[in-house]
Design an enzyme around this catalytic site. Structure first.
Site, short mmCIF file in Angstrom:
data_model
loop_
_atom_site.label_atom_id
_atom_site.label_comp_id
_atom_site.label_asym_id
_atom_site.label_seq_id
_atom_site.Cartn_x
_atom_site.Cartn_y
_atom_site.Cartn_z
N ASP A 92 39.26 31.91 35.63
CA ASP A 92 39.46 33.22 36.26
C ASP A 92 39.40 34.30 35.17
O ASP A 92 39.20 33.99 33.99
CB ASP A 92 40.80 33.26 37.04
CG ASP A 92 40.67 34.13 38.29
OD1 ASP A 92 40.25 35.29 38.17
OD2 ASP A 92 40.99 33.63 39.39
N HIS A 123 35.39 36.88 39.24
CA HIS A 123 36.52 36.26 38.55
C HIS A 123 36.04 35.53 37.28
O HIS A 123 36.45 34.42 36.98
CB HIS A 123 37.28 35.30 39.48
CG HIS A 123 38.07 36.04 40.52
ND1 HIS A 123 39.28 36.64 40.24
CD2 HIS A 123 37.82 36.29 41.83
CE1 HIS A 123 39.75 37.22 41.36
NE2 HIS A 123 38.88 37.03 42.32
N GLU A 150 35.87 37.79 46.19
CA GLU A 150 36.17 39.05 45.51
C GLU A 150 35.16 39.37 44.40
O GLU A 150 35.50 39.35 43.22
CB GLU A 150 37.60 39.00 44.94
CG GLU A 150 38.63 38.80 46.04
CD GLU A 150 40.06 38.69 45.52
OE1 GLU A 150 40.96 39.13 46.24
OE2 GLU A 150 40.29 38.16 44.40
C1 ACM Z 1 41.71 34.61 47.04
O1 ACM Z 1 42.91 34.70 47.33
N1 ACM Z 1 41.12 35.55 46.34
C2 ACM Z 1 40.91 33.47 47.45
#
Ligand code: ACM
Length: 518
Positions: free
Chosen positions: A181, A255, A318
């Site tokens: 991440d 991420h 995201e």
């Molecule tokens: C998430 O909570 N961004 C999968």
């Protein structure tokens, strides 16, 4: 039901009369592949009882009370994970067509014993009795999991192993390991040593809630850590011995800031970035150059060699498109590929990974944003922003795992009295709401319901800095989630669950779990 307090509740349970008593003279019988589970049972029983049993192929004396573990092809009706357990005053017999079923029979046997059986050292003065019962049990879902984020806060290997033990106790069979991440890259990749040399370390972490309207405060304390490939092999083997599949998550195309910090050529900007010391959604996503695809495929090659399970999670959630919108390279790429917008570019990205994994006999799973711009052909969807994405994916013939924030995000507050709780990310997810969740969500018809593989609890760790705190957020809510995933909907009963949980927490005490008190 107070005599039998198994969590998750079995499909069918008939209470008999009397009990079976464990003694140093009890014989443990098993042959072939059943021996491994029998040995695991002996090892689990030994510390608290002091009994040093050995597994034998046949009883030396048929009058001695016996516990038998037997693989039985005639009970194929129980499926890959089901079992049948019969306890009488003279013997205990666990039958299953596959070793996984025997393993779950063993978990139920441990829970039929007094909770002191979970203590790590000799306990004096306990009668080690199991009530006489007949249990026939099969799980409702094949995907019963928990996701652990080790990026926002690194969790030491010893804790990961304990977490796996706790999953096994609850008959959970998927450990979804969130390994990369923005705030840290946590898995050694031999070909790219800077991923962990640089990407596993951030110079500090945000203090308190991240609020855009308040100036960020940092702790000034470096944070990091990673798992060597040797660690990973050990953890995967440990999980496998407990009939748990590890699903690694390598996030892309978003991420990705820790990777971009390690190898700036993977990003879209000229200037370097640092491993991100605060939370939220980073704009520093991977670029779409061929070298980046080659990098990701190299990474996945090493990941595939470490993780034998079918599913590989590629994240996909995201992904801000702002850098792609302003990058000449990304815009040229979009035109060359005939893509209408950046959503389609993300979809192209995931499709390439889907092709790569499918060609290697694996299956891609991603968060529900992978639906945007078109879903890759073989993809499985993990529905987190509610269940709508999962419903749409299931109805279009894709497999789904239901992981909605509203019912499975165990990083949310668990009591209404927030001021009495440690800082959490937000939200409110009480035990009862986890328990009430049904993964067969409205909108999926009978013909598509088989696409719902199951469900899992999410433990994101922005606000969970330590293993003890992680246990506090996970338990007892993960006990409720386990029952959602295992027990037939018609047999669920929250009041009865709470009664059983009262006993079950004593088991967690024995395992030194720092759970949230009821
Ligand atoms: C998430 O909570 N961004 C999968």
């Amino acid at each position: 039901m107070s005599d039998v307090t198994i969590v998750p509740e079995p499909v069918s349970l008939t209470l008999g009369t009397g009990s079976f008593t464990l003694t140093p003279d009890t014989v443990i019988l098993a042959e072939g592949a059943a021996r491994e589970v029998a040995a695991q049972f002996c090892a689990a029983i030994a510390p608290a009882t002091g009994f040093a049993w050995e597994v034998m192929p046949a009883a030396p004396d048929s009058k001695r009370p016996a516990i038998t573990f037997r693989l039985d092809a005639a009970r194929a009706d129980l499926g890959a994970e089901g079992y049948c357990l019969t306890v009488t005053p003279k013997q205990v017999v666990a039958l299953a067509p596959e070793p996984s079923g025997l393993f779950y029979a063993m978990q139920s046997m441990r829970q039929l014993l007094p909770p002191a059986i979970f203590r790590p050292a000799f306990v004096e003065g306990v009668a080690w009795e199991m009530p006489c019962v007949h249990i026939e049990d099969v799980p409702r879902f094949g995907w019963r999991g928990a996701m652990l984020d080790v990026c926002r806060h690194f969790m030491p290997k010893a804790f990961v192993l304990k977490f796996i033990d706790l999953l096994a106790l609850h008959k959970l069979n998927v450990f979804h390991w969130h390994l990369t991440d923005d705030q840290g890259w946590r898995i050694e990749i031999k070909k790219y040593p800077r991923l962990t040399g640089v990407g596993a370390w951030r110079k500090e972490s945000l203090v308190g809630h991240m609020r855009r309207d308040v100036e960020f405060k940092f702790d000034g304390i470096p944070h990091g850590g990673f798992y060597t490939q040797e660690d990973v092999r050990e953890i995967v083997a440990y999980a496998r011995a407990r009939h748990i599949t590890v699903v690694p998550e390598i996030e892309m195309p978003g991420h990705a800031q820790a990777a971009v910090a390690a190898y700036p050529e993977l990003g879209n900007l000229e200037e370097p970035v640092e491993v991100r010391p605060y939370w939220g959604i980073s704009e520093n996503v991977y670029n779409v150059e061929e070298n980046t695809f080659a990098f990701l495929q190299d990474v996945l090659d090493e990941v595939l060699a470490l993780f034998p399970g079918e599913f590989i999670h590629v994240g996909g959630d995201e992904v801000p498109k702002v850098q792609w919108e302003t990058s000449p390279v990304a815009q040229t790429r979009m035109r060359e590929l005939g893509l209408a917008n950046e959503e389609e570019l993300q979809s192209y990205f995931i499709r390439r990974m889907d092709d790569f994994l499918t060609a290697r006999g694996r299956r891609l799973v991603g968060w529900d944003e992978i639906l945007e711009g078109g879903l890759a052909e073989n993809a499985t969807v993990m529905s987190w922003r509610g269940t709508e994405g999962g419903v749409a994916a299931a109805m279009s013939g894709h497999d789904v795992v239901m992981a909605p924030t509203h019912s499975t995000y165990l990083d949310y507050y668990q009591s209404e009295a927030r001021e009495q709780e440690p800082l959490a990310i937000g939200g409110y997810l009480p035990l009862e709401k986890v328990y009430a969740f049904d993964p067969h969500c409205e909108g999926i018809d009978e013909a598509h319901v088989h696409h719902v593989l199951g469900t899992q609890g999410q433990l994101w760790t922005e606000y969970i800095p330590t293993p003890e705190h992680l246990e506090y957020m996970a338990f007892p809510r993960l006990c409720a989630l386990a029952e959602v995933a295992w027990t037939p909907a018609g047999r669920k009963d929250y009041a009865d669950f709470l009664t059983r949980l009262h006993f079950h927490l004593q088991r967690l005490d024995g395992m030194a779990v720092h759970y949230h008190k009821l």
